[in-house]
Design an enzyme around this catalytic site. Structure first.
Site, PDB file in Angstrom:
ATOM      1  N   ASP A  43     113.701  66.975  60.457  1.00 39.24           N
ATOM      2  CA  ASP A  43     112.872  65.767  60.451  1.00 39.24           C
ATOM      3  C   ASP A  43     113.531  64.672  59.618  1.00 39.24           C
ATOM      4  OD1 ASP A  43     111.140  67.096  61.992  1.00 39.24           O
ATOM      5  OD2 ASP A  43     109.518  67.235  60.510  1.00 39.24           O
ATOM      6  N   ALA A  44     114.159  65.081  58.493  1.00 39.65           N
ATOM      7  CA  ALA A  44     114.772  64.086  57.605  1.00 39.65           C
ATOM      8  C   ALA A  44     115.913  63.368  58.322  1.00 39.65           C
ATOM      9  CB  ALA A  44     115.278  64.774  56.338  1.00 39.65           C
ATOM     10  N   TYR A  46     116.243  63.048  61.511  1.00 40.55           N
ATOM     11  CA  TYR A  46     115.628  62.238  62.567  1.00 40.55           C
ATOM     12  C   TYR A  46     115.117  60.921  61.977  1.00 40.55           C
ATOM     13  CZ  TYR A  46     112.250  60.841  66.162  1.00 40.55           C
ATOM     14  OH  TYR A  46     111.542  60.132  67.097  1.00 40.55           O
ATOM     15  N   SER A  91      79.722  47.456  74.426  1.00 44.53           N
ATOM     16  CA  SER A  91      80.323  46.122  74.452  1.00 44.53           C
ATOM     17  C   SER A  91      79.526  45.254  73.479  1.00 44.53           C
ATOM     18  CB  SER A  91      80.269  45.556  75.864  1.00 44.53           C
ATOM     19  OG  SER A  91      78.950  45.622  76.326  1.00 44.53           O
ATOM     20  N   LEU A  92      80.032  44.070  73.218  1.00 45.83           N
ATOM     21  CA  LEU A  92      79.379  43.216  72.221  1.00 45.83           C
ATOM     22  C   LEU A  92      78.790  41.978  72.867  1.00 45.83           C
ATOM     23  CD1 LEU A  92      82.109  43.228  69.453  1.00 45.83           C
ATOM     24  CD2 LEU A  92      79.793  44.075  69.202  1.00 45.83           C
ATOM     25  N   GLU A 124      85.040  40.924  60.726  1.00 42.27           N
ATOM     26  CA  GLU A 124      86.430  41.337  60.955  1.00 42.27           C
ATOM     27  C   GLU A 124      86.963  40.652  62.217  1.00 42.27           C
ATOM     28  OE1 GLU A 124      86.440  45.542  62.645  1.00 42.27           O
ATOM     29  OE2 GLU A 124      84.322  45.265  62.159  1.00 42.27           O
ATOM     30  N   LYS A 126      88.303  39.925  65.832  1.00 43.76           N
ATOM     31  CA  LYS A 126      88.134  40.621  67.119  1.00 43.76           C
ATOM     32  C   LYS A 126      89.491  40.583  67.820  1.00 43.76           C
ATOM     33  CE  LYS A 126      85.154  40.972  71.104  1.00 43.76           C
ATOM     34  NZ  LYS A 126      86.225  41.071  72.091  1.00 43.76           N
ATOM     35  N   ASP A 128      92.348  40.906  70.545  1.00 45.67           N
ATOM     36  CA  ASP A 128      92.386  40.757  71.996  1.00 45.67           C
ATOM     37  C   ASP A 128      93.354  41.788  72.575  1.00 45.67           C
ATOM     38  OD1 ASP A 128      91.760  39.744  74.407  1.00 45.67           O
ATOM     39  OD2 ASP A 128      92.794  37.831  74.155  1.00 45.67           O
ATOM     40  N   GLU A 183      91.260  49.051  68.796  1.00 46.31           N
ATOM     41  CA  GLU A 183      91.940  48.223  69.788  1.00 46.31           C
ATOM     42  C   GLU A 183      93.438  48.486  69.758  1.00 46.31           C
ATOM     43  OE1 GLU A 183      89.429  46.633  71.050  1.00 46.31           O
ATOM     44  OE2 GLU A 183      90.228  45.013  72.290  1.00 46.31           O
ATOM     45  N   TYR A 235      88.218  50.403  64.292  1.00 52.11           N
ATOM     46  CA  TYR A 235      87.046  49.674  63.799  1.00 52.11           C
ATOM     47  C   TYR A 235      85.718  50.353  64.117  1.00 52.11           C
ATOM     48  CZ  TYR A 235      87.236  47.865  68.606  1.00 52.11           C
ATOM     49  OH  TYR A 235      87.302  47.755  69.968  1.00 52.11           O
ATOM     50  N   LYS A 299      78.945  42.832  61.770  1.00 51.58           N
ATOM     51  CA  LYS A 299      78.157  44.064  61.950  1.00 51.58           C
ATOM     52  C   LYS A 299      77.269  44.269  60.734  1.00 51.58           C
ATOM     53  CE  LYS A 299      81.833  46.279  64.557  1.00 51.58           C
ATOM     54  NZ  LYS A 299      83.001  47.142  64.518  1.00 51.58           N
ATOM     55  N   LYS A 323      82.798  34.138  69.057  1.00 49.26           N
ATOM     56  CA  LYS A 323      84.047  33.842  69.765  1.00 49.26           C
ATOM     57  C   LYS A 323      84.616  32.479  69.359  1.00 49.26           C
ATOM     58  CE  LYS A 323      85.267  36.312  72.856  1.00 49.26           C
ATOM     59  NZ  LYS A 323      84.798  36.843  74.120  1.00 49.26           N
ATOM     60  N   CYS A 417      99.498  21.845 106.726  1.00 48.95           N
ATOM     61  CA  CYS A 417      99.835  23.025 105.921  1.00 48.95           C
ATOM     62  C   CYS A 417     101.298  22.950 105.487  1.00 48.95           C
ATOM     63  CB  CYS A 417      99.591  24.268 106.770  1.00 48.95           C
ATOM     64  SG  CYS A 417     100.248  25.753 106.025  1.00 48.95           S
ATOM     65  N   CYS A 420     103.447  25.767 107.462  1.00 45.15           N
ATOM     66  CA  CYS A 420     103.754  25.815 108.905  1.00 45.15           C
ATOM     67  C   CYS A 420     103.567  24.475 109.599  1.00 45.15           C
ATOM     68  CB  CYS A 420     102.893  26.874 109.589  1.00 45.15           C
ATOM     69  SG  CYS A 420     101.162  26.417 109.710  1.00 45.15           S
ATOM     70  N   CYS A 440      94.429  25.731 106.567  1.00 42.26           N
ATOM     71  CA  CYS A 440      95.403  25.641 107.649  1.00 42.26           C
ATOM     72  C   CYS A 440      94.784  26.244 108.905  1.00 42.26           C
ATOM     73  CB  CYS A 440      96.649  26.433 107.245  1.00 42.26           C
ATOM     74  SG  CYS A 440      97.736  26.768 108.612  1.00 42.26           S
ATOM     75  N   CYS A 446     101.290  30.963 110.998  1.00 42.52           N
ATOM     76  CA  CYS A 446     101.607  30.421 109.672  1.00 42.52           C
ATOM     77  C   CYS A 446     102.249  31.511 108.821  1.00 42.52           C
ATOM     78  CB  CYS A 446     100.323  29.908 109.020  1.00 42.52           C
ATOM     79  SG  CYS A 446     100.595  29.329 107.340  1.00 42.52           S
TER      80      CYS A 446
END
Ligand code: 5U1
Length: 700
Positions: A43-44, A46, A91-92, A124, A126, A128, A183, A235, A299, A323, A417, A420, A440, A446
């Site tokens: 491991d060392a 590695y 969900s929130l 905290e 949020k 994405d 997340e 979270y 929360k 948000k 269009c 075409c 069109c 087309c």
């Protein structure tokens, strides 16, 4: 053993060569360790290899920064198994204004009967990214699942195991069963590097870090996930055998003590004012965080109070997401490109001078339609304000008129269009209103529509031809091998013609096996459910539901075609179409236009020589329940709900979800509740499942 050259004495080329060699070496060790259970270094040693790579990446950022995340999990799986969440993933609810935050706090107080006195919250960022639930049993990571629909997600254990900062074994003394939720996300710098690499390799470029994170996590081959730099913030939690804390912030502290990453910007607040102040502070730091956030989550801190507050539908009463408003930037509109869709819709797309909006480079924005362009008076060369909100396609908010070039003129939307040259028109609906979309009229000639039609024809809910994805369709179209749906079914025969110079298997990206598989997939679709076939044709206003209605009504493609081809306005055939439940005049017109159009007629003749849509049992109009509205309630013992519904519809009944004055019959099984009471109130006939079967002639 020779000492490695000190990093500061390496040239960029030497660094690149060494970096590549080390990554390959580490990947080989990963496979021996994770897949073969047979490591050949300590491991060392590695860890020393990994540290050297990290040092190289720090000194030579062009090598990819933290992109290096090689920890390989299990071998590729066929597809993700489903995981039922022991505790649903919630969900929130969202709020946007400061007053909404005050109202949230007031609502919590009212619910708890706590008019005054201390009440703590956590606040905290949020993130994405995408939510994930990771299950530890006796401290060992045993399973990881995506959120899915909140009740059932996908098993991404092998992939989550490759995320360096998610421990395979928790530290300290975690509860026996401990499901942590949080997340998975990608940092901006890694996102940019990944996209550069994807682009250089001719691979898919991701629209934003969240898509990149999701695309990276949902890889069937976990060695790919392992090369994607993913991160995690914990979270929340699911099933926990013994709670390690009694407050939200205490739980965050426990996560940290178990070695799980938590967001350092989580604080305790004691009033709406504190919460809003923290929101402003985070908003001000947003651009410097290095990862996307889309708001702040508040929360209730005390877990006993959280339990008292409970949930409204699938969102907790004790939490809310505040948000951020949509992000905006100013840039120049270089051009307006008109794209032609599958149904011939002409859609204007703004081509922008690339600009960063909320950490994402935006170079295209939607302009919706020609009325929108006229309403905003958007002109090529204008300076425009672009907005991006969450997942939504960037939009042009307005023109900065002060910066308009002197010589500019109003944009003239094309009336032909661009693909075409056919006339492009705006339809007029039943009420005489002009459609916002210009289309069109080129139908099958087309080329823009042809590729889209083929894509639709082969898509999952239509003919579902495996091996004919978007890329392959475009390829075969460009090579002139598939121009129309019927060509798909003659592909093999043409490919195998004696003396043919260019065989598909000789094209780059195809081999003997893939061509064989493709032909087999096409063969398998020569026989197809009638509703799928109708849907696959891409007729205007005929989506999956209408295709099903038509299939049920006509029972065979020939019957449908005969009526539709004769369905000129005011004809008997048009009246028959109009009489089908759910098919209005607009759909009937779409059908008539399609089947009357000579190009389509010829193409359908060719297609019908290749494909056999399976006849469907037509809806019976003489059954004892035809025309009746039926509600099924309670448990059914002999039929599944779907079966019962399909059977009733086949017999011409309409199945409704709730009891109302329009209901004719309620079929009730054990456990039926309020619907039964309602039926009694309204005097509606109620029968058992056995009575139902007897009535429709399926009993005994
Ligand atoms: N930071 C954070 N994001 N987020 C998302 N906390 C948080 N909590 C969530 C969600 C969906 O749900 C809890 C109510 C469990």
């Amino acid at each position: 053993m020779t000492q490695p050259t000190p990093i500061d004495q390496l040239t960029a080329r030497q660094a690149r060569v060494e970096h590549k060699r080390l990554i390959e070496e580490i990947e080989a060790h990963d496979i021996r360790y994770h897949q073969e259970d047979a490591p050949i270094i300590s491991d060392a040693d590695y860890d020393a290899l990994r540290q050297r790579v990290e040092a190289l990446e720090a000194a030579f950022p062009e090598l990819g920064g933290t992109l290096f995340a090689t920890r390989v999990g299990a071998a590729p799986s066929e597809k993700f198994a489903k995981v039922r969440h022991a505790v649903p993933m919630l969900s929130l609810g969202n709020v946007f204004a400061d007053e909404d935050v005050e109202e949230f706090v007031a609502r919590v107080r009212r619910f708890l009967g706590l008019a005054e006195g201390p009440l703590a919250f956590t606040a905290e960022p949020k993130i994405d990214g995408l939510s994930c639930s990771i299950r530890y049993v006796r401290g060992e990571l045993v399973q990881a699942a995506t959120r899915g629909d909140g009740f059932e997600g996908e098993d991404v254990t092998a992939n989550v195991r490759t995320i360096a900062e998610i421990p395979h074994k928790l530290h300290g003394a975690p509860p026996e069963i401990f499901e942590v939720r949080g997340e998975i996300y990608m940092r901006h710098v890694d996102f940019a590097t990944l996209n550069e690499r994807q682009m250089a390799a001719g691979e898919k470029v991701f629209a934003n870090p969240r898509n990149a994170a999701a695309g990276s996590l949902r890889q069937l081959d976990s060695t790919i996930t392992a090369r994607r730099p993913l991160h995690f913030f914990a979270y929340a939690w699911g099933e926990v055998s013994e709670m390690p804390a009694t407050t939200q912030h205490g739980m965050i502290g426990a996560f940290k003590s178990f070695g799980l990453p938590v967001n350092p910007r989580t604080v305790q607040c004691h009033s709406a004012k504190d919460m809003i102040a923290h929101y402003r502070a985070i908003e001000a730091q947003r651009a410097q965080l290095g990862y996307d956030i889309d708001g702040v989550v508040y929360k209730v801190d005390d877990l006993a109070l959280q339990a008292r507050l409970g949930f409204v539908s699938r969102s907790p009463r004790w939490a809310v997401a505040h948000k951020f408003p949509a992000q905006q930037a100013t840039t120049i509109l270089r051009d307006i490109e008109i794209q032609v869709g599958r149904t011939g819709a002409l859609t204007p797309v703004a081509k922008l001078e690339p600009v960063t909006v909320g950490g994402v480079v935006v170079s295209n924005a939607t302009l919706h339609n020609e009325d929108e362009i006229a309403r905003k008076d958007v002109r090529i060369g204008d300076t425009v304000v672009v907005q991006r909100a969450g997942d939504v396609i960037p939009q042009i908010v307005r023109v900065v008129e002060e910066k308009r070039p002197a010589q500019s003129h109003a944009y003239a939307f094309p009336e032909t269009c661009p693909a075409c040259g056919s006339l492009a028109v705006r339809e007029i609906d039943d009420k005489g209103e002009v459609d916002a979309v210009r289309r069109c009229t080129g139908g099958l000639i087309c080329p823009a529509q042809a590729v889209e039609r083929l894509r639709h024809f082969c898509s999952r809910n239509a003919m579902d031809i495996e091996g004919l994805g978007d890329k392959q369709i475009e390829f075969f179209f460009e090579k002139g091998l598939i121009k129309t749906p019927a060509d798909i079914f003659t592909l093999q025969q043409r490919d195998e013609e004696p003396g043919r110079m260019q065989r598909i298997r000789n094209f780059e990206g195809f081999g003997e096996t893939s061509v064989r598989n493709l032909f087999a997939a096409i063969e398998a679709r020569r026989s197809v459910a009638l509703n799928r076939f109708i849907f696959a044709l891409g007729i205007r206003h005929v989506g999956e539901t209408n295709a099903r209605r038509l299939a049920r009504h006509f029972g065979s493609f020939e019957a449908l075609r005969k009526v539709c081809a004769a369905a000129a306005p005011d004809s008997e055939a048009r009246a028959e179409l109009n009489n089908i439940s759910g098919i209005g005049d607009v759909v009937a017109e779409g059908l008539a236009d399609f089947f009357i159009e000579p190009h389509n007629e010829a193409e359908l003749d060719r297609l019908m020589r290749e494909v056999t849509p399976e006849p469907m049992e037509a809806v019976k109009t003489d059954s004892p329940v035809a025309g009746k509205t039926v509600v099924f309630t309670g448990a059914l013992e002999k039929l599944t709900r779907d079966e019962a519904k399909a059977q009733a519809e086949r017999l011409g009944a309409k199945v409704a979800g709730s009891v109302s004055k329009k209901t004719d019959l309620v079929v009730a099984g054990p456990g039926a509740g309020s619907k039964l009471t309602k039926a009694a109130e309204l005097g509606i006939e109620v029968i058992s499942e056995d009575d139902w079967l007897a009535r429709i002639g399926e009993g005994g």
